[in-house]
Design an enzyme around this catalytic site. Structure first.
Site, PDB file in Angstrom:
ATOM      1  N   HIS A  66      36.294  42.132  36.912  1.00  0.00           N
ATOM      2  CA  HIS A  66      34.965  42.533  37.359  1.00  0.00           C
ATOM      3  C   HIS A  66      34.004  42.611  36.176  1.00  0.00           C
ATOM      4  O   HIS A  66      34.389  42.482  35.015  1.00  0.00           O
ATOM      5  CB  HIS A  66      35.044  43.864  38.089  1.00  0.00           C
ATOM      6  CG  HIS A  66      35.712  43.767  39.425  1.00  0.00           C
ATOM      7  ND1 HIS A  66      35.800  44.833  40.300  1.00  0.00           N
ATOM      8  CD2 HIS A  66      36.337  42.728  40.044  1.00  0.00           C
ATOM      9  CE1 HIS A  66      36.447  44.452  41.400  1.00  0.00           C
ATOM     10  NE2 HIS A  66      36.777  43.192  41.260  1.00  0.00           N
ATOM     11  N   GLU A  68      32.414  45.044  34.722  1.00  0.00           N
ATOM     12  CA  GLU A  68      32.649  46.077  33.725  1.00  0.00           C
ATOM     13  C   GLU A  68      33.702  45.641  32.707  1.00  0.00           C
ATOM     14  O   GLU A  68      33.572  45.896  31.503  1.00  0.00           O
ATOM     15  CB  GLU A  68      33.095  47.380  34.410  1.00  0.00           C
ATOM     16  CG  GLU A  68      32.051  47.966  35.352  1.00  0.00           C
ATOM     17  CD  GLU A  68      32.227  47.516  36.794  1.00  0.00           C
ATOM     18  OE1 GLU A  68      32.036  48.363  37.688  1.00  0.00           O
ATOM     19  OE2 GLU A  68      32.555  46.327  37.025  1.00  0.00           O
ATOM     20  N   CYS A  91      34.340  50.441  40.985  1.00  0.00           N
ATOM     21  CA  CYS A  91      35.397  50.640  41.976  1.00  0.00           C
ATOM     22  C   CYS A  91      36.474  51.572  41.439  1.00  0.00           C
ATOM     23  O   CYS A  91      36.792  51.577  40.249  1.00  0.00           O
ATOM     24  CB  CYS A  91      36.005  49.306  42.392  1.00  0.00           C
ATOM     25  SG  CYS A  91      36.811  48.398  41.054  1.00  0.00           S
ATOM     26  N   THR A 212      25.170  19.625  67.743  1.00  0.00           N
ATOM     27  CA  THR A 212      24.694  19.062  66.485  1.00  0.00           C
ATOM     28  C   THR A 212      25.721  18.107  65.891  1.00  0.00           C
ATOM     29  O   THR A 212      25.375  17.035  65.371  1.00  0.00           O
ATOM     30  CB  THR A 212      24.378  20.193  65.484  1.00  0.00           C
ATOM     31  OG1 THR A 212      23.310  20.989  66.010  1.00  0.00           O
ATOM     32  CG2 THR A 212      23.980  19.640  64.137  1.00  0.00           C
TER      33      THR A 212
END
Length: 390
Positions: A66, A68, A91, A212
């Site tokens: 992460h 940090e 976290c 589509t």
């Protein structure tokens, strides 16, 4: 290498100004993960000691360290006694990586300032509490709205169990998306199409309808140089009409079809092509229950859904109040009254019945305009993309 910071007096006002300055830098870093962190949020971190930036980092990919941790590694021993500015509450739980609060505590930072609480109701406040228990000062609510704007789908999924839904439309100035015979290639210019690719790249899902696919056979993949992730391509096909040879099933990345059909042979044909097929509940009008589809996508950790579909599905999503944002590329041309409309909506007899929208952005893109609008019934919604995004 450290970066110089302001030497302004450290009174309460100066401290707030500095907190906002460093948090703004953390948000700039977080936006670098715009296309790569899914299904995790985009998060940035800045470490400051003695008025110097000593470490920076951002979350780059799900499953990897992460923000940090990257910033702490960058700072090394200089992290001791520093203030960490993080765009989301650190976290405190283990997932694919260890808790970030543990890394911050072990690095002996002095203070942690985060933009906004973790929206996960099961963990919100837990990271801050762990830090305070370890004697680390905490602060929050610094550029909180900007942090939420960077991760609208993550916040909505955690709070409502639904992804953030953007509907893309390309139209003439008189609001027409195709000629009466279906011809629509190309109403908008190449710059607008490239701009839409950037929205695809940041999305968890690109969603369309079977009509589509049958009419246009789109690929719906991300075709940007350097793209490292393909979003899940999803087709809503109640009768399993889409052939296994459709181009979107040939492209790199996963595909999923939601259906009502119990035709085992058609399902097997798609499965052999590597396509996932899921049944969902039937809506009262007889088609697929659209909210059930979106809730299932949220359960699959989809944060942002990018819809490229026809007028029927677009209208159904709008009527069901499931659209968070409309991205409309408007070309400087007129197609006339017999051309196809943006969305199929029921006839109304009074202007009070109209579907009201609120414009949030209007940006020239090549020869066209990109107009962003949100439902007026959601006045608190903030739909402006981050500066580094599309």
């Amino acid at each position: 290498m450290s970066r110089p910071a302001s030497s302004a007096a450290q009174g309460p006002g100066a401290q707030s100004e500095l907190d906002a300055r460093y948090m703004r830098r953390a948000l700039e870093l977080a936006a670098r993960g715009l296309n790569t962190t899914d299904p995790n949020p985009r998060v940035g971190c800045v470490l400051v000691r003695d008025s110097q930036i000593v470490g920076e980092g951002w979350h780059e990919r799900a499953g990897e360290p992460h923000a940090e941790v990257h910033a702490l590694r960058h700072a090394g021993a200089a992290a001791h006694g520093a203030t960490a500015y993080v765009t989301l509450e650190p976290c405190a739980h283990s997932g694919r990586t260890p808790p970030c609060v543990t890394a911050l505590i072990e690095a002996r930072v002095r203070r942690v300032v985060y933009a906004v609480d973790d929206p996960n109701p099961h963990v919100t406040g837990g990271g801050a509490q762990r830090l305070r228990s370890a004697g680390i000062e905490t602060g929050s609510d610094v550029l909180a709205q900007e942090a939420r704007d960077l991760n609208p789908g993550f916040f909505k999924r955690m709070r409502a169990g639904l992804p953030w839904v953007r509907v893309k439309l390309g139209a003439s100035l008189d609001g027409r998306t195709a000629l009466a015979n279906g011809s629509s290639r190309w109403i908008t210019g190449s710059a607008a199409r490239q701009d839409a690719q950037r929205f695809r790249a940041r999305s968890s899902v690109v969603l369309t309808g079977s009509g589509t696919v049958l009419a246009d056979d789109p690929a719906l993949n991300v075709r940007l140089e350097g793209a490292t992730r393909q979003p899940l391509r999803v087709v809503l096909d109640s009768g399993l009409r889409v052939p296994p040879s459709a181009r979107l099933f040939e492209r790199e990345g996963p595909s999923l079809v939601f259906t009502l059909s119990t035709d085992a042979a058609r399902r097997a044909e798609l499965t052999r092509r590597g396509v996932q097929v899921e049944n969902v509940e039937r809506a009262s009008h007889g088609g697929l229950a659209l909210e059930a589809v979106l809730r299932r996508l949220a359960q699959r950790e989809a944060n942002e859904v990018w819809v490229e579909a026809g007028a029927r599905l677009t209208g159904a999503l709008l009527q069901a109040q499931l659209v968070d944002e409309l991205i409309v590329y408007v070309a400087p041309s007129l197609l006339g009254g017999t051309a196809r409309a943006l969305a199929e909506l029921p006839e109304i007899s009074s202007l009070e019945q109209r579907l009201r929208l609120r414009f949030t952005q209007c940006t020239p893109v090549g020869e066209d305009l990109r107009i962003t609008a949100v439902p007026a019934s959601a006045p608190g919604a903030s739909a402006a993309p981050p500066a580094s995004g599309p």
